[in-house]
Design an enzyme around this catalytic site. Sequence first.
Site, short mmCIF file in Angstrom:
data_model
loop_
_atom_site.label_atom_id
_atom_site.label_comp_id
_atom_site.label_asym_id
_atom_site.label_seq_id
_atom_site.Cartn_x
_atom_site.Cartn_y
_atom_site.Cartn_z
N HIS A 142 0.84 -1.21 0.00
CA HIS A 142 0.00 0.00 0.00
C HIS A 142 0.86 1.24 0.00
O HIS A 142 0.40 2.32 0.31
CB HIS A 142 -0.89 0.05 1.22
CG HIS A 142 -1.60 -1.22 1.52
ND1 HIS A 142 -1.17 -2.11 2.46
CD2 HIS A 142 -2.70 -1.76 0.97
CE1 HIS A 142 -1.98 -3.15 2.50
NE2 HIS A 142 -2.90 -2.96 1.60
N GLY B 164 19.85 -1.13 -40.72
CA GLY B 164 21.29 -1.24 -40.47
C GLY B 164 21.60 -2.17 -39.32
O GLY B 164 22.45 -3.07 -39.42
N THR C 294 12.28 -8.39 -42.10
CA THR C 294 12.19 -8.93 -43.45
C THR C 294 13.57 -9.22 -44.03
O THR C 294 13.77 -10.22 -44.71
CB THR C 294 11.44 -7.95 -44.35
OG1 THR C 294 10.23 -7.58 -43.71
CG2 THR C 294 11.12 -8.58 -45.69
N ARG D 257 1.35 -6.31 -49.18
CA ARG D 257 0.83 -6.64 -47.86
C ARG D 257 1.05 -5.49 -46.87
O ARG D 257 2.07 -4.81 -46.92
CB ARG D 257 1.59 -7.88 -47.39
CG ARG D 257 1.00 -8.60 -46.26
CD ARG D 257 1.77 -9.91 -46.09
NE ARG D 257 0.98 -11.01 -46.61
CZ ARG D 257 -0.12 -11.45 -46.04
NH1 ARG D 257 -0.62 -10.87 -44.99
NH2 ARG D 257 -0.76 -12.48 -46.54
N ASP E 247 15.98 2.34 -51.71
CA ASP E 247 15.57 1.28 -50.79
C ASP E 247 16.79 0.71 -50.06
O ASP E 247 17.78 0.31 -50.70
CB ASP E 247 14.88 0.17 -51.58
CG ASP E 247 14.49 -0.96 -50.65
OD1 ASP E 247 13.63 -0.74 -49.80
OD2 ASP E 247 15.11 -2.05 -50.76
N GLY F 35 17.22 -2.06 -48.51
CA GLY F 35 17.43 -3.49 -48.77
C GLY F 35 18.19 -3.70 -50.08
O GLY F 35 19.12 -4.52 -50.16
#
Lengths: 574, 574
Positions: B217, B401, B443, B540, B553, B555
């Site tokens: 308490h 990264g 991903t 998606r 991009d 990637g």
Amino acid sequence: MTRLFNDPAAFADELREGFIDANGDLVRGVTGGVVRSTVSRPGSSAVVIGGGSGHYPAFAGLVGPGLASGAAMGNLFASPSAHQVESVGRAADHGGGVLLTCGNYAGDVLNFTAAAEAMRADGIDVRTLWVTDDISSAPASERSKRRGIAGGLVVYKVAGALAEEGAALADVVAAASHANDRTRTLGVAFSGCTFPGASEPLFTVPEGRMAVGMGIHGEPGISETDVPTADGLARMLVEALLGELPDDVPEARGQRALVILNGLGTVKYEEMFVVYRSVARLLAEAGVEVAFSEVGEFCTSFDMAGLSLTITWLDEGLERLWAAPAVTPSFRTGSLEVEPLSDEELAQADEAATAIPPASAESRDAAATVLASLRAAKDVIDANADELGRMDAVAGDGDHGIGMQRGVHAAVDAAEDAVARGAGAGTTLGMAADAWSDRAGGTSGVLWGLLLRTLAQTVGDEERPDTTTVVSGVAAAEQRLRETGGASVGDKTMVDAIVPFAGVLDQRQGDGLAVAWAAAADAATEAAAATADLVPHLGRSRAHGEKSLGTADPGAHSFALIVTAVAAVLEEGN
Amino acid sequence: MTRLFNDPAAFADELREGFIDANGDLVRGVTGGVVRSTVSRPGSSAVVIGGGSGHYPAFAGLVGPGLASGAAMGNLFASPSAHQVESVGRAADHGGGVLLTCGNYAGDVLNFTAAAEAMRADGIDVRTLWVTDDISSAPASERSKRRGIAGGLVVYKVAGALAEEGAALADVVAAASHANDRTRTLGVAFSGCTFPGASEPLFTVPEGRMAVGMGIHGEPGISETDVPTADGLARMLVEALLGELPDDVPEARGQRALVILNGLGTVKYEEMFVVYRSVARLLAEAGVEVAFSEVGEFCTSFDMAGLSLTITWLDEGLERLWAAPAVTPSFRTGSLEVEPLSDEELAQADEAATAIPPASAESRDAAATVLASLRAAKDVIDANADELGRMDAVAGDGDHGIGMQRGVHAAVDAAEDAVARGAGAGTTLGMAADAWSDRAGGTSGVLWGLLLRTLAQTVGDEERPDTTTVVSGVAAAEQRLRETGGASVGDKTMVDAIVPFAGVLDQRQGDGLAVAWAAAADAATEAAAATADLVPHLGRSRAHGEKSLGTADPGAHSFALIVTAVAAVLEEGN
């Protein structure tokens, strides 16, 4: 925020190790996650679930007999890799094939699909299923695009229960898919969550606002509103879910349902029960029969504040599979025989002692004086509540005024009810005593309840209480208070006022009740004022710190106020 | 903070109603609390617990067969009144007498004692017991002055299990008292809790600090420190509890124990598992045999951040009673037959495919080139990690990264291990692929895992990989990536770089591997730079928002960086 971690980069690995340490009776670690450490039926199909960590008990907390065969555990909010899913899938396989199932997120779908392909290349029968219960994430016409949230529990449980029975993989997949079709969830969030070592939350919701339909990783919701009341939130969630029934459920009325109110992290059980109270009432109004209800944490979002409501529209098969036994680290059901009380036993048990005992006409007269005295006490406490609070705030937690108000109001209500139902003085005092102590809380509630109850026992419902009765009742109450509170005169408590009060009342009883009472009230008032100079009571430890010097004790002061107010009532009655 | 309520004054009543609505199969409401809604053995003794609300699952969540017979529920952090405890006690009595037990707090003790006296006055056999497990609240020499916190669960469970067996009240009290003597808890807190409707927390702990021994308490602790690491906290708690063994437990080594790591509200399961990992290791070092472990929320303090560690030093009797079946709204145990795997089955299951398959000398040579290529990839990613993060932050979540670094570092480690153990080129690539996708997350982890694994399958462990083999491996990887990712050229993903890379490699293969690879790397670099002008991939849904225009991009860029670095390795090898 997250406070407890070592190296943040090792957090997911370490929580997995700790989870296995704590649950070795049910799970064992394999590369990428956990599988059951218990014996599975040879040749039975396996149900493997998984996803990112940070959603406990989803997913590893759901592994065990009757539920999942294994769970792949990714990093925080990150899908497990295909290799990890495959490793768990292979370890979970008992020769009957494997259902790999997870929420419908791009990363999870990618990795679970790749794992399924790798296992199939080795001749293992593998099927996949994506959970899509979140109605906020796509329109009903595009259900396959929806995300999976708390409703996954239903899909995994149904699949696991059927697999446990030894059903073929195709049947397990069909049942799980049917459970998914019959399950709808809507969630709300009030705040984001903070990862270990991060200085900022992963996402935020403005203070006082609620994101409707926000996903469990902070995916944007469909709208934002002010935080509603608990009832308002329940209505919003129930209306949304009743607004989209499955195709094969024509109407909600008469339909049996499983209801899950799921906490996302820092909305606590007490709040959820207040919301569930309204959910239950709204579903009952809509004619829905709640066959099962679960209120707790089943799929969290780390320390996010939020909750979700899930409804699964049951049929006989789903009902049987949901009720089937399961034992996992976080979810256990249906395993011990529990025999409900019969209606007759319930009725008998409910027939409480609410009847008013018979009373003499004299005692009923005296009950009116009791009621008048309590009303006078109520008036004087109302008038002095703020001052009592200030006195208490100097040394205590400042709630003495509020507590006394709650108690005396409840006592007056109870006494009014008792008098209206023909109660005698003793019963009226006793019902007032119970109401006072039930509602007031705190030490003052205990002591006033005891005081009135002791008086009630002396007074009874037969005789008109004469001066002797009142004097001996007050003496008994005084003694009871000293015994119970463990305090003596000079400890700076209510005892400092009641002892001189009872003393003077006893000494002066020859003068008649009204006169004696008035003199006793004066003595109490003087004694209460004198507590300002006393050393505080240093008995039992107090939760909110010891009292300090320099102020009169509020308990002694309110006692003096009340007996003075009652003196005026007795004077008038003369 | 508390966000969901209606009238704050009605909060405790409404949570009780919602709790009963949700758990009608196990509890029913009576004045002042709940009792079981299931059949109890006639003549058996009853165990009634209780205290303030705000500590769920304590106390109402612990009512059911095998545990408590009923629970008195006070207002938030306020004792139930004597009348409420008495009402629950009477409803729970099956004719075998009643144990009224609660934590050792002044208000609770006062009210439970008064209720016991009232029931005894009617001839009911009533005993009381105060839980005193909190070692911070008084020295060991004054154990009876200590507060009761999470260890109450053990006392209530032991009492409930013995009552369920039909034991006499005196035996139930003796067992509960013994459980209390054998149970020790220490808690810490990081923040206060906020009541419904309150604008300020009930109490506070300075940011970054930890109150050691703070009560549930907000009662003051014994000291305050900076928040330690999870390991540091585990050590502090374990050392404190091992430092005060019960009188009849001579030493910790060889002693069996029940361990409970209890969350007080907003410290979540993941953090608790990280702490428990250390607790388990420290207890093992001390020679303590952990017979049972529970990690979860058993006695909370509303939304307070904190946790406590409880150890009960077991003997045969306590062990049997803790393990006995119980079914309550929040705590279920020991009810379904669970058969653990045998040591033999475990060993068999653990014999994973960690063996290195045999490889030709040529393939082992080629494995060295694979390792050199991965090291070159690691260097170029390390050098460009910040830039990759910045590119990703423009449109994504900025972790590309970091993810690539995690993946490629893990891949190099795995390849070094493989080469050292004599692996061929295919196995080296495969182990690197698994390590990359396991550790990278996201991903990019999925795609690089797939790419390397596909190459590994083409290369194998027999032949020296010639130009044709590498070209066909890259072509297969390119096709796999397009299928899995669902992206095409122009969607602004890694596919934009690998497609021209594979194309040029195929066209120029007549020039030898090193020359063809260098030309292909140039084509990939050009294509990656060109992604800055493309419309983002709209496939998606992504969890953290769609990518926006204007940046290359990351990637595609990291792919180009890596193949360019590998070109230098192949050139050198010529």
